[in-house]
Structure formats: structure tokens, C-alpha cells
Design a protein around this motif. Structure first.
Motif, PDB file in Angstrom:
ATOM      1  N   HIS A 102      80.003  44.091  50.341  1.00 19.14           N
ATOM      2  CA  HIS A 102      78.526  44.309  49.888  1.00 19.14           C
ATOM      3  C   HIS A 102      78.044  45.195  50.605  1.00 19.14           C
ATOM      4  O   HIS A 102      76.702  44.862  50.993  1.00 19.14           O
ATOM      5  CB  HIS A 102      78.034  42.671  49.780  1.00 19.14           C
ATOM      6  CG  HIS A 102      78.841  41.677  49.067  1.00 19.14           C
ATOM      7  ND1 HIS A 102      78.402  41.658  47.762  1.00 19.14           N
ATOM      8  CD2 HIS A 102      79.808  41.049  49.160  1.00 19.14           C
ATOM      9  CE1 HIS A 102      79.038  40.788  46.969  1.00 19.14           C
ATOM     10  NE2 HIS A 102      79.863  40.339  47.963  1.00 19.14           N
ATOM     11  N   ALA A 103      78.292  46.204  50.950  1.00 22.16           N
ATOM     12  CA  ALA A 103      77.768  47.197  51.952  1.00 22.16           C
ATOM     13  C   ALA A 103      76.423  47.731  51.542  1.00 22.16           C
ATOM     14  O   ALA A 103      75.398  47.933  52.171  1.00 22.16           O
ATOM     15  CB  ALA A 103      78.708  48.270  52.505  1.00 22.16           C
ATOM     16  N   LYS A 104      76.443  48.291  50.362  1.00 17.96           N
ATOM     17  CA  LYS A 104      75.447  49.064  49.780  1.00 17.96           C
ATOM     18  C   LYS A 104      74.587  47.928  48.799  1.00 17.96           C
ATOM     19  O   LYS A 104      75.136  47.345  48.020  1.00 17.96           O
ATOM     20  CB  LYS A 104      75.791  50.124  48.853  1.00 17.96           C
ATOM     21  CG  LYS A 104      74.966  50.954  48.059  1.00 17.96           C
ATOM     22  CD  LYS A 104      74.039  51.719  49.021  1.00 17.96           C
ATOM     23  CE  LYS A 104      72.799  52.545  47.820  1.00 17.96           C
ATOM     24  NZ  LYS A 104      73.475  53.455  47.130  1.00 17.96           N
ATOM     25  N   GLY A 105      73.201  48.016  48.907  1.00 19.18           N
ATOM     26  CA  GLY A 105      72.452  47.128  48.052  1.00 19.18           C
ATOM     27  C   GLY A 105      70.830  47.320  48.480  1.00 19.18           C
ATOM     28  O   GLY A 105      70.362  48.240  49.174  1.00 19.18           O
ATOM     29  N   GLY A 106      70.057  46.647  47.689  1.00 19.97           N
ATOM     30  CA  GLY A 106      68.831  46.580  47.554  1.00 19.97           C
ATOM     31  C   GLY A 106      68.313  45.160  47.298  1.00 19.97           C
ATOM     32  O   GLY A 106      68.856  44.319  47.164  1.00 19.97           O
ATOM     33  N   GLY A 107      66.816  44.939  47.798  1.00 18.11           N
ATOM     34  CA  GLY A 107      66.503  43.509  47.476  1.00 18.11           C
ATOM     35  C   GLY A 107      64.911  43.495  47.608  1.00 18.11           C
ATOM     36  O   GLY A 107      64.124  44.465  47.684  1.00 18.11           O
ATOM     37  N   ALA A 108      64.388  42.424  47.400  1.00 21.94           N
ATOM     38  CA  ALA A 108      62.831  42.160  47.327  1.00 21.94           C
ATOM     39  C   ALA A 108      62.775  40.495  47.553  1.00 21.94           C
ATOM     40  O   ALA A 108      63.508  39.772  47.767  1.00 21.94           O
ATOM     41  CB  ALA A 108      62.445  42.582  45.910  1.00 21.94           C
ATOM     42  N   HIS A 109      61.392  40.179  47.447  1.00 27.04           N
ATOM     43  CA  HIS A 109      60.903  38.834  47.920  1.00 27.04           C
ATOM     44  C   HIS A 109      60.344  38.292  46.579  1.00 27.04           C
ATOM     45  O   HIS A 109      59.846  39.137  45.581  1.00 27.04           O
ATOM     46  CB  HIS A 109      59.942  38.825  49.060  1.00 27.04           C
ATOM     47  CG  HIS A 109      60.500  39.495  50.310  1.00 27.04           C
ATOM     48  ND1 HIS A 109      61.405  38.957  51.189  1.00 27.04           N
ATOM     49  CD2 HIS A 109      60.083  40.765  50.784  1.00 27.04           C
ATOM     50  CE1 HIS A 109      61.510  40.010  51.975  1.00 27.04           C
ATOM     51  NE2 HIS A 109      60.667  40.906  51.905  1.00 27.04           N
ATOM     52  N   GLY A 110      60.354  36.809  46.485  1.00 23.03           N
ATOM     53  CA  GLY A 110      59.636  36.350  45.299  1.00 23.03           C
ATOM     54  C   GLY A 110      59.729  34.749  45.667  1.00 23.03           C
ATOM     55  O   GLY A 110      59.591  34.338  46.603  1.00 23.03           O
ATOM     56  N   TRP A 111      60.182  33.999  44.412  1.00 28.47           N
ATOM     57  CA  TRP A 111      60.132  32.594  44.547  1.00 28.47           C
ATOM     58  C   TRP A 111      61.050  31.957  43.517  1.00 28.47           C
ATOM     59  O   TRP A 111      61.578  32.877  42.544  1.00 28.47           O
ATOM     60  CB  TRP A 111      58.559  31.893  44.392  1.00 28.47           C
ATOM     61  CG  TRP A 111      58.119  32.191  43.138  1.00 28.47           C
ATOM     62  CD1 TRP A 111      58.474  31.819  41.744  1.00 28.47           C
ATOM     63  CD2 TRP A 111      56.970  33.183  42.833  1.00 28.47           C
ATOM     64  NE1 TRP A 111      57.506  32.533  40.791  1.00 28.47           N
ATOM     65  CE2 TRP A 111      56.640  33.241  41.452  1.00 28.47           C
ATOM     66  CE3 TRP A 111      56.092  33.802  43.635  1.00 28.47           C
ATOM     67  CZ2 TRP A 111      55.621  33.966  40.928  1.00 28.47           C
ATOM     68  CZ3 TRP A 111      55.306  34.831  43.245  1.00 28.47           C
ATOM     69  CH2 TRP A 111      55.037  34.812  41.781  1.00 28.47           C
ATOM     70  N   PHE A 112      61.399  30.810  43.828  1.00 29.71           N
ATOM     71  CA  PHE A 112      62.333  29.972  42.626  1.00 29.71           C
ATOM     72  C   PHE A 112      61.237  28.820  42.360  1.00 29.71           C
ATOM     73  O   PHE A 112      60.669  28.263  43.159  1.00 29.71           O
ATOM     74  CB  PHE A 112      63.330  29.664  43.468  1.00 29.71           C
ATOM     75  CG  PHE A 112      64.115  28.247  42.387  1.00 29.71           C
ATOM     76  CD1 PHE A 112      64.768  28.740  41.331  1.00 29.71           C
ATOM     77  CD2 PHE A 112      63.777  27.028  42.560  1.00 29.71           C
ATOM     78  CE1 PHE A 112      65.449  27.831  40.554  1.00 29.71           C
ATOM     79  CE2 PHE A 112      64.527  25.965  42.007  1.00 29.71           C
ATOM     80  CZ  PHE A 112      65.111  26.234  40.995  1.00 29.71           C
ATOM     81  N   GLU A 113      61.156  28.807  41.053  1.00 31.75           N
ATOM     82  CA  GLU A 113      60.126  27.737  40.403  1.00 31.75           C
ATOM     83  C   GLU A 113      60.977  26.986  39.519  1.00 31.75           C
ATOM     84  O   GLU A 113      61.880  27.279  38.824  1.00 31.75           O
ATOM     85  CB  GLU A 113      58.948  28.461  39.579  1.00 31.75           C
ATOM     86  CG  GLU A 113      58.148  27.389  39.074  1.00 31.75           C
ATOM     87  CD  GLU A 113      57.118  28.130  38.397  1.00 31.75           C
ATOM     88  OE1 GLU A 113      55.921  27.231  37.765  1.00 31.75           O
ATOM     89  OE2 GLU A 113      56.860  29.439  38.423  1.00 31.75           O
ATOM     90  N   VAL A 114      60.577  25.520  40.138  1.00 25.81           N
ATOM     91  CA  VAL A 114      61.424  24.447  39.098  1.00 25.81           C
ATOM     92  C   VAL A 114      60.864  24.443  37.639  1.00 25.81           C
ATOM     93  O   VAL A 114      59.589  24.395  37.781  1.00 25.81           O
ATOM     94  CB  VAL A 114      61.257  23.146  39.661  1.00 25.81           C
ATOM     95  CG1 VAL A 114      61.950  22.164  39.106  1.00 25.81           C
ATOM     96  CG2 VAL A 114      61.895  23.259  41.223  1.00 25.81           C
ATOM     97  N   THR A 115      61.547  24.513  36.864  1.00 27.44           N
ATOM     98  CA  THR A 115      61.026  24.433  35.113  1.00 27.44           C
ATOM     99  C   THR A 115      61.215  23.287  34.364  1.00 27.44           C
ATOM    100  O   THR A 115      60.825  23.234  33.405  1.00 27.44           O
ATOM    101  CB  THR A 115      61.499  25.845  34.217  1.00 27.44           C
ATOM    102  OG1 THR A 115      63.026  25.951  34.378  1.00 27.44           O
ATOM    103  CG2 THR A 115      61.012  27.052  35.170  1.00 27.44           C
ATOM    104  N   THR A 116      62.211  22.367  35.006  1.00 26.83           N
ATOM    105  CA  THR A 116      62.767  21.291  34.121  1.00 26.83           C
ATOM    106  C   THR A 116      63.061  20.228  35.159  1.00 26.83           C
ATOM    107  O   THR A 116      63.161  20.615  36.511  1.00 26.83           O
ATOM    108  CB  THR A 116      63.991  21.566  33.226  1.00 26.83           C
ATOM    109  OG1 THR A 116      65.337  21.428  34.011  1.00 26.83           O
ATOM    110  CG2 THR A 116      63.924  22.754  32.348  1.00 26.83           C
ATOM    111  N   PRO A 117      63.297  19.052  34.791  1.00 26.46           N
ATOM    112  CA  PRO A 117      63.565  17.890  35.816  1.00 26.46           C
ATOM    113  C   PRO A 117      65.161  17.593  35.949  1.00 26.46           C
ATOM    114  O   PRO A 117      65.488  16.980  36.391  1.00 26.46           O
ATOM    115  CB  PRO A 117      62.969  16.695  35.261  1.00 26.46           C
ATOM    116  CG  PRO A 117      63.040  17.073  33.807  1.00 26.46           C
ATOM    117  CD  PRO A 117      62.668  18.311  33.535  1.00 26.46           C
ATOM    118  N   VAL A 118      65.830  18.720  35.478  1.00 25.48           N
ATOM    119  CA  VAL A 118      67.181  18.457  35.287  1.00 25.48           C
ATOM    120  C   VAL A 118      67.995  18.556  36.694  1.00 25.48           C
ATOM    121  O   VAL A 118      68.811  17.426  36.955  1.00 25.48           O
ATOM    122  CB  VAL A 118      68.071  19.479  34.465  1.00 25.48           C
ATOM    123  CG1 VAL A 118      69.443  19.618  34.468  1.00 25.48           C
ATOM    124  CG2 VAL A 118      67.752  19.527  33.021  1.00 25.48           C
ATOM    125  N   ALA A 119      67.684  19.411  37.353  1.00 23.32           N
ATOM    126  CA  ALA A 119      68.201  19.405  38.838  1.00 23.32           C
ATOM    127  C   ALA A 119      67.632  18.104  39.702  1.00 23.32           C
ATOM    128  O   ALA A 119      68.607  17.609  40.427  1.00 23.32           O
ATOM    129  CB  ALA A 119      67.846  20.752  39.479  1.00 23.32           C
TER     130      ALA A 119
END
Length: 529
Positions: A102-119
Motif C-alpha cells: 500500500h505504498a502509493k495512495g491518496g486520501g481525504a477527510h469526511g464523515w461516516f453517517e448512520v443511515t439505518t438502525p441495523v448496526a
């Protein structure tokens, strides 16, 4: 006269020192905050260069970054040239060791949003507690086998990793863009990766080595076929799905737990390069994946992935057609349906790529209560290897780096080591009765969740006919065009292996999957079956 005057001066100085010391004892304010300097530097991070003056690394003003100290204008340099020495010594230490994979890569920031009660129905982890809840995260996407100079369009698997900063600590999701992998015996992993690295003699990629490994380990055939299809050359990082591959456990209570696999489905859809397009893209813009991700976010075209769980009870697992801990097998959605739990959205590019993307480290061992590892042997190996890779790359205190740091309090007995800057103050570095560190209650007892029979053995799996089930399903599910591309791509790669015995053995494995497939590849690489 001289001596008496000097004595008076010394005595008066001593008296002044004593007076200052007494004053310091009486002064209850803290004159020095160890973090004052770092806080000051943090406050300047968004300032323009034109708002600041050049300094040495210790903060001392210096008249010109190009200046050195020397004897006259033509004489030798002096060791007192602090600016030059600092600049050169830092320059040759700018790089941390690149990731072995996994030497070469890119990335960014954001969020995880819960969309259902399943988890939340299956896990007590607070990150899933309510619909609409958002957790900040950082994502990194990467190729796998190549080095830091790899083209983003190379035929290879891709990594999709997400660091969720939950109120209960870090949750790292480390996914691949395929639901399976090349192996299920973790001791094979370093050897497999070596087969894709530069040859120890020539220092270039050796197609014999890669095909040698694949043809000697039949359980790799499903991943081989997926990689040799156009799925092996995704169009950048935004247009691909991610899978956990490994099996985890979700725990609600001591009596209620299930096995899960996690899938992140690209809301942008799936888009791949053909073999020819990937080669052209590698030549025209080898950093296409990194740039495409950055440009999309800058333009407000925020990429997102809908996250699903596949859920299986322990009873279902015992009767499932495949070993649920076998990383070369996927749970087909027809057998174990996808259930939506949330969505990942990336909305912010890094301000400094090295600090925020290159230094980030992931480990599947990082997960809060409510999520647990399974007995999947490759997962068990990854629980150690991922964290240890970061300890090697960025040091034993890598989790103190801002991009890796949890948002909730950290309190333990790990101290010192290179580059520590949060050494937990004056708190004891052992479990002291004088200042006892509290213990959070254990939320559930999972001692009886997985009970195994049998003694310790030295074991490596043996390929069998069941390893060809999914490759046949995959082949039969491809369109005629996709089948043609898989054959063409395989001929292009396998044909560069110069060893006839290796080409023949690999063609025989393809033939065992499907006669038409095997015969077409054999013809293309000049092999007689």
C-alpha cells in the motif's frame, strides 16, 4: 580592592538568586506550559508565508535561507553554518520508510453517517447508536504491491482504509476493492508479496515470479480471475467498492452476537479501465487516482460510499457452504444479503499531504467494544502486522500524531520512546495505589462466544475442488465482452512469463475452471494442453 569588589558582586548576585528562588516557591502560578510552543505553531498553520519571517528550526530569526558561513567569499564553509547544516540534515531525513504494501495512495477527510438502525440492532458500539449520527473520519486509497512510484492505474488490488474517530476510540476499517484475497494461510503473505516486488537480481518486475506463485497455490484462482478482469484496473479511486474480506463479530450483549462482513459500495458507480486504457493512463498521468480524488472534492463533487453489513448467526455459520474464516471465499449476496448501516462521505482535502495522509496508520485491531475480531487466521495475523508496520514506519508513538490521535482521553502505562509529545504528564507509569487509574466496566463477557476443540497443530490448508466454485460462478456471470477482456488481459500478463512450465501450469488451472477459458488462454500464450 579588586577582590573585595568582586566578592561583593558575587555575594549580591547570590542573594538575588536566593530571593528569586524564594519568590518562585511562593508563586503558585505555572510559568511554563510544555505545550505552549506546539500550540503556537498550530495557531500559525494557516498563515501565509508573507505573514511570517524566515527562522531556523529553533525559532531563531535568520537573514536569508540561501546564506552559509564561510571564510571570506571564496574560502571553505564553517561548521558554524547552522542554517546550512539544519537544512541539509533535515533534507536527507524527510522520508519515513515507505509502506511495504500500500505504498502509493491518496486520501481525504469526511464523515461516516448512520443511515439505518441495523448496526445498532446487532452492536453496542456507540458509533452506530442513532440514525443521523456523524463520526469524523480520514480515508486513504492505495495500490498494493508496487512501490511509491507506482502508477495509480496499474493492474493490482486497491486498498480503501477509513479511520473513524469515535467517542469510544479509533475504529479502523481496512478494506480491499475485492471481497476475497489471494490466500488464506497468513504465513504465505510475505512470500506472495515478494513475488510481485522487484527481482532480487535484476531489480525489475519478473513475470515468472508472480505466475510461479499463482500456479503453485490454486486457492488464488478466484482472486486471479477477478484481478485479470477489468476489475483489476479501476478508474481512479472513486469508482470502486470496498470489502472487509475478513470476518468480524458484532456484539450487542453477552448473549447476542453475530458474524459480519462489511461492504462499502461506491455511490459513483463502478468504472474501470481496459488494459490498454490503463497503460495509456499510466503514461499520461501516473497520479490520476490521487489527482481525480483531490479535484473532485475541490469542485464540491463529494464522493461517497454506502456501507452494508452481511450478517450471519453462529448457527448459520456452522452450516454455511464455505468456511466463513476463509479469505479466498466471499459470502454471495444471494446467500447472505446486504443490509445498509450508513454512508461515508469525503468533503475535505488534506492541507498537508505528508502529515495527514502519508503519516496515517491503520490497524484492524483498532475497534471499540461492540465489534470484535473473529478467528479468521489472516485477520489474526493482520491484528499484529498492521500496527507493527506503523511502529516501524513512524515510531512507537505514531498514535500520538494528530491524524492518528483519538478524540477521547488516552490513559495507560505506555511511556517515553522516540518522538513522544504527550507523555501523560506526572501520572504514574505503573498501576499505582497512590494514584489509581480507573477501570471502565467490561460491557459483556464473551468468554463462551467461540469455544474450540482440538490441540495446537502446525497447519497449512490444502486446495480442493471447492476452491473452484466461486471462480466458475464469476466466469459464468461475466458478459461476453468481460470474458473476452479477462482472456486478453491474462494473455497479456501471463504471456510475459518466459518459463514454459509456469505458463502451462497456470493454463491448466484456468482450464479446470472452464475449458473454453483455459483453451483460449493457452492458445494466446503458446501452450499446448
Amino acid at each position: 580592592m579588586y577582590f573585595s569588589g568582586l566578592a561583593a558582586l558575587l555575594l549580591s548576585g547570590a542573594a538575588t538568586i536566593v530571593a528569586h528562588a524564594e519568590q518562585a516557591k511562593r508563586d503558585t502560578t505555572q510559568p511554563y506550559n510544555i505545550f505552549q510552543g506546539t500550540n503556537e505553531q498550530d495557531s500559525l498553520v494557516d498563515d501565509l508565508s508573507s505573514q511570517l519571517d524566515y527562522t531556523l528550526s529553533g525559532g531563531q530569526p535568520y537573514p536569508n535561507p540561501y546564506m552559509s558561513e564561510r571564510l571570506g567569499t571564496t574560502g571553505p564553509l564553517l561548521i558554524s553554518s547552522n542554517n546550512l547544516i539544519e537544512s541539509l540534515s533535515h533534507f536527507v531525513r524527510e522520508r519515513v520508510p515507505e509502506r511495504t504494501v500500500h505504498a502509493k495512495g491518496g486520501g481525504a477527510h469526511g464523515w461516516f453517517e448512520v443511515t439505518t438502525p441495523v448496526a445498532a440492532n446487532y452492536s453496542m458500539a456507540a458509533v452506530f447508536s442513532e440514525v443521523g449520527k456523524r463520526t469524523p473520519l480520514t480515508a486513504r486509497f492505495s495500490t498494493i504491491a508496487g512501490d511509491l512510484g507506482n502508477a495509480d492505474s496499474v493492474r493490482d488490488l486497491r486498498g480503501l482504509s477509513f479511520k473513524l474517530r469515535t467517542e469510544e476510540g479509533i475504529l479502523d476499517w481496512v478494506f480491499l476493492n475485492h471481497p476475497v484475497f489471494w490466500l488464506r494461510d497468513p504465513a504465505k503473505f510475505p512470500l506472495f508479496i515478494h513475488s510481485q516486488k522487484r527481482d532480487p537480481q535484476t531489480n525489475v518486475f519478473n513475470y515468472n515470479n508472480f505466475s510461479d506463485y499463482l500456479s503453485s497455490n490454486n486457492e488464488s484462482i478466484y482472486q486471479t480471475m477477478r484481478t485479470m478482469s477489468d476489475l483489476g484496473t479501476p478508474y481512479g479511486f472513486r469508482y470502486m467498492n470496498g470489502w472487509s474480506g475478513n470476518t468480524f463479530r458484532a456484539v450487542k450483549t453477552a448473549e447476542s452476537w453475530v458474524y459480519i462482513k462489511i461492504t462499502a459500495v461506491s455511490d459513483q458507480g463502478i468504472k474501470n479501465n481496459t488494459n490498454s486504457e490503463a497503460i495509456v493512463q499510466a503514461g499520461e498521468n501516473p497520479d490520476f487516482g490521487v489527482q481525480d480524488l483531490y479535484d473532485a472534492i475541490e469542485a464540491g463533487d463529494y464522493p461517497s460510499w454506502t456501507v452494508y453489513w452481511q450478517i450471519m448467526t453462529p448457527e448459520q455459520a456452522e452450516n454455511f457452504q464455505y468456511n466463513i474464516f476463509d479469505l479466498t471465499k466471499e459470502w454471495l449476496v444471494e446467500d447472505v444479503p446486504l443490509q445498509e448501516i450508513g454512508r461515508i462521505t469525503l468533503v475535505q482535502n488534506p492541507t498537508n499531504f505528508f502529515a495527514e495522509i502519508e503519516q496515517i496508520g491503520f490497524s484492524p485491531a483498532s475497534m471499540p467494544y461492540g465489534l470484535e475480531p473473529s478467528e479468521d487466521p489472516t485477520l489474526q495475523a493482520r491484528l499484529f502486522a498492521y500496527g507493527d508496520a506503523q511502529r516501524y514506519r513512524t515510531g512507537v508513538n505514531s498514535k500520538q500524531l494528530p491524524v492518528n490521535c483519538p478524540l477521547n482521553p488516552v490513559a495507560n502505562f505506555d511511556r517515553d520512546g522516540a518522538m513522544t509529545f504527550n507523555n501523560q504528564g506526572k501520572r504514574p507509569n505503573f498501576w499505582s495505589q497512590q494514584d489509581t487509574l480507573g477501570l471502565a466496566p467490561r460491557p459483556y463477557n464473551d468468554d463462551n462466544h467461540t469455544i474450540w476443540t482440538g490441540g495446537a497443530v502446525m497447519y497449512v490448508s490444502t486446495p480442493s475442488e471447492i476452491d473452484f466454485d466461486l471462480p466458475r460462478i464469476f466466469w459464468n456471470g461475466l458478459s461476453e465482452q468481460d470474458q473476452d477482456h479477462l482472456i486478453y488481459n491474462t494473455i497479456w500478463h501471463l504471456g510475459q512469463a518466459t518459463d514454459l512450465a509456469i505458463r502451462t501450469k497456470q493454463c491448466q488451472i484456468f482450464y479446470h475452471v472452464n475449458a473454453t477459458l483455459g483453451e483460449a488462454i493457452a492458445k494466446g500464450v503458446n501452450v499446448t494442453l
